[in-house]
Scaffold this active site. Structure first.
Site: not given
Ligand code: GTP
Ligand code: SPV
Ligand code: MN
Length: 603
Positions: A84, A215, A224, A244, A266, A268-270, A293, A389
């Site tokens: 983004r 993208y 979003k 979010h 984003s 950070c682990g969702k 998400d 992704r």
């Molecule tokens: P968006 O789709 O961008 O909104 O992201 P999201 O919040 O769904 O993030 P996602 O769960 O895909 O996690 C992204 C990164 O965080 C990954 O590279 C994971 O390895 C890392 N991660 C997720 N959960 C944990 C955790 O509990 N501990 C640690 N150390 N890293 C984590």
């Molecule tokens: C984020 O960046 O929080 C996402 C991926 O979930 S995107 O759809 O590209 O915004």
């Molecule tokens: Mn997101």
């Protein structure tokens, strides 16, 4: 409509044309963009198959080995277009005050004037896909229809995974009084030039214009753009919230089911948390995914908060995903999935496979990286882009919650906020009450990630993990959060978590992933009034004996360490919150000021 445009006759075409608002808008957009051909999509699996086949010819898709990856395809976006672009994202309204201090603003008239010339003739020689979709279960009180016009095959195929697409949308629009109730989403990939890239939102016109990017959040406009920016604006007017947040169910061994909403910025682990597999010791617990998400939340007749997931698929971060970190994500992407910007591997029989850093497979001897360049393990670069992704249907998820599709949504027991913080912020604490919880959510900071272009690892304030997604003035957004409390007879308890605190050597102290279950258990027990907590300056905190640490690699003293509050560090934190507070100067809701003063006085 220009004479040179061929409109492909179909059931979708006649449904679109029977709606005068849709017809008029379509005519305008076709006249403006001048596509060679217009195709109305119905979102069926057969259609998606046809789109993939078409994409093999155009180069939009590579077919993966269908034995290993049934129904799976590979896509590579332009290397200047892999995340983004927040600096090119605008809220377009008559007054700048409507967009507020945290959004980029353009006057709506200026934005239309600026983007029209870009769209003029931009689809010559291309096909315009008409994508009718619903965000949320169609029968939900919050369901919203959008129609996206796009010249990207990749977007058409992705949207048919991420949204409920096709007749279901026309059916909602056909209900009395609904004919004009749709978000007008116009998208062109243009020439993918970052200098001509704009993601513009017109909340007053229920319109989104996105140009020059193919993208993710820039181009899949239901996500979003509609489900967060436009929806947050609507929610503020109609007394609901677009956040979010992931949504998960957790069933205790005694059968009690709780639903948790969690806002982490984003990457950070969702997705990981929403698909969590409880460790062995929690074998009798069951965690299920409602969404990974976005959550739309409202207050029901009983005064309780309920939520739906507006999406029907996952657009999840790939690198780091393996059967240890997130087995359910691995299973979700086993079929009917699009992989974007990972590495492409040619197998012995000439078919394709995919690879990424920290996958289950060892690195291939050679591959094409996310830019299509030859790559070997000795290259010293990442084969998959850090923001590569997978796009997978929710129904692939083995732990999909039984109520994920329920128009009535699920009741929300607790709300969690979190961020990526190597220092200062403890593993977990609970707010003293809703207002304090809103203050905590509004002031969370997080180290930036690859999900947006720009520097990575810099702490920035990301209120409610919504900084890039609030479709209006943040002042009004915070007031809306405070206001929602008044509508509830009882409210979800609010918590803050940080899985990412590091030790002196730069290693994560908390094991994270499945082990986050231990924190979740405490949160659920607190929300039901069953677990102990001690009062600290930041909020209610578990003592080591209040969290089950059995069988973990970390012991009680490590736990004490990640729960440590340093008054000095918290003071620094308060100072760094000033950046956000100053932006809101004069407009800051008084609750925010009082909460800060109370925090300072507790230190
Ligand atoms: P968006 O789709 O961008 O909104 O992201 P999201 O919040 O769904 O993030 P996602 O769960 O895909 O996690 C992204 C990164 O965080 C990954 O590279 C994971 O390895 C890392 N991660 C997720 N959960 C944990 C955790 O509990 N501990 C640690 N150390 N890293 C984590
Ligand atoms: C984020 O960046 O929080 C996402 C991926 O979930 S995107 O759809 O590209 O915004
Ligand atoms: Mn997101």
């Amino acid at each position: 409509m220009t004479a040179s445009t061929a409109v492909v006759k179909s059931a979708g075409e006649s449904r679109a044309m029977s709606n005068p608002y849709v017809k008029q808008w379509l005519d305008e957009c076709i006249t403006l963009c001048q596509p060679d051909k217009v195709v109305f999509c119905d979102g069926t699996p057969e259609e998606r198959k046809r789109l993939f086949q078409e994409g093999l010819k155009t180069g939009d898709f590579y077919e993966l080995n269908q034995k290993k990856w049934p129904g799976c395809y590979y896509h590579r976006s332009n290397s200047n277009d892999v995340a983004r672009t927040e600096h090119l994202t605008f809220i377009c309204t008559p007054s700048e005050d409507m967009a507020g201090p945290t959004n980029n603003w353009m006057s709506d008239r200026q934005a239309y004037a600026k983007l029209k010339p870009l769209y003029r003739g931009c689809m010559k020689g291309r096909t315009m896909y008409v994508l009718p979709f619903v965000m949320g279960p169609a029968e939900s009180v919050l369901a919203k229809v959008g129609i996206e016009l796009t010249d990207s095959l990749y977007v058409a195929a992705s949207m048919s995974i991420m949204t409920r697409m096709g007749n279901v949308a026309w059916d909602v629009l056909d209900k009395p009084g609904n004919a004009n109730a749709f978000t007008r989403c116009l998208h062109s990939i243009g020439d993918v030039n970052p200098d001509r890239r704009y993601i513009c939102h017109f909340p007053l016109d229920n319109t989104i214009w996105s140009f020059g990017s193919g993208y993710g959040g820039n181009a899949l406009l239901g996500k979003k753009c509609l489900a967060l920016r436009i929806a947050s604006y609507l929610g503020r007017q109609q007394d609901w919230m677009a956040e979010h947040m992931l949504l998960m169910g957790a069933q205790a061994p005694n059968g009690e089911k709780s639903y948790i909403a969690a806002a982490f910025p984003s990457a950070c682990g969702k997705t990981n948390f929403a698909m969590l597999i409880p460790p062995d010791r929690y074998r009798d617990w069951k965690v299920t995914t409602v969404g990974d998400d976005i959550a739309w939340m409202w207050v029901d007749e009983q005064g309780k908060m309920r939520a739906i997931n507006p999406e029907s698929g996952y657009f999840g971060v790939v690198p780091g995903t393996n059967s240890k970190s997130n087995p359910n994500a691995v299973k979700s992407m086993q079929k009917d999935t699009i992989f974007t910007n990972v590495a492409l591997v040619t197998l012995d029989d000439g078919t394709y496979d995919v690879w990424w850093e920290d996958s289950d497979m060892p690195a291939p001897a050679k591959a094409l990286d996310w830019q299509g360049k030859e790559w070997t393990p000795a290259s010293g670069t990442k084969a998959a882009h850090p923001n590569s992704r997978f796009t997978a249907p929710a129904i692939n998820n083995p732990v999909l919650d039984e109520n994920w599709d329920d128009p009535a949504g699920v009741p929300v027991t607790a709300i969690m906020f979190g961020g990526r913080r190597s220092k200062t912020i403890p593993l977990v604490f609970q707010s003293f009450n809703w207002i304090h919880g809103v203050y905590i959510g509004a002031t969370i900071g997080s180290e930036t990630t690859a999900a947006a272009t720009g520097a990575v690892g810099v702490v920035r304030r990301d209120p409610m993990a919504m900084l890039p997604f609030i479709g209006y003035n943040i002042r009004d957004y915070l007031v809306h959060w405070f206001h929602m409390r008044k509508k509830m007879t009882d409210c979800p308890r609010i918590f803050l978590v940080n899985w990412f605190r590091k030790d002196e050597k730069g290693r994560f102290v908390w094991p994270g992933f499945g082990e986050n279950m231990r924190v979740l258990e405490w949160i659920i027990n607190r929300a039901h009034g069953r677990a102990y907590a001690k009062e600290t300056p930041l909020g209610w905190m578990p003592r080591p004996e209040d969290i089950n640490l059995e069988g973990l690699t970390i012991d009680k003293s490590d736990f004490v360490k990640i729960q440590t509050i340093s008054a000095e560090e918290v003071k620094q934190e308060i100072i760094s919150q000033e950046e956000l507070f100053l932006k809101l100067a004069g407009d800051l809701p008084k609750e925010m000021l009082f909460q800060r003063e109370l925090l300072i006085s507790r230190l």
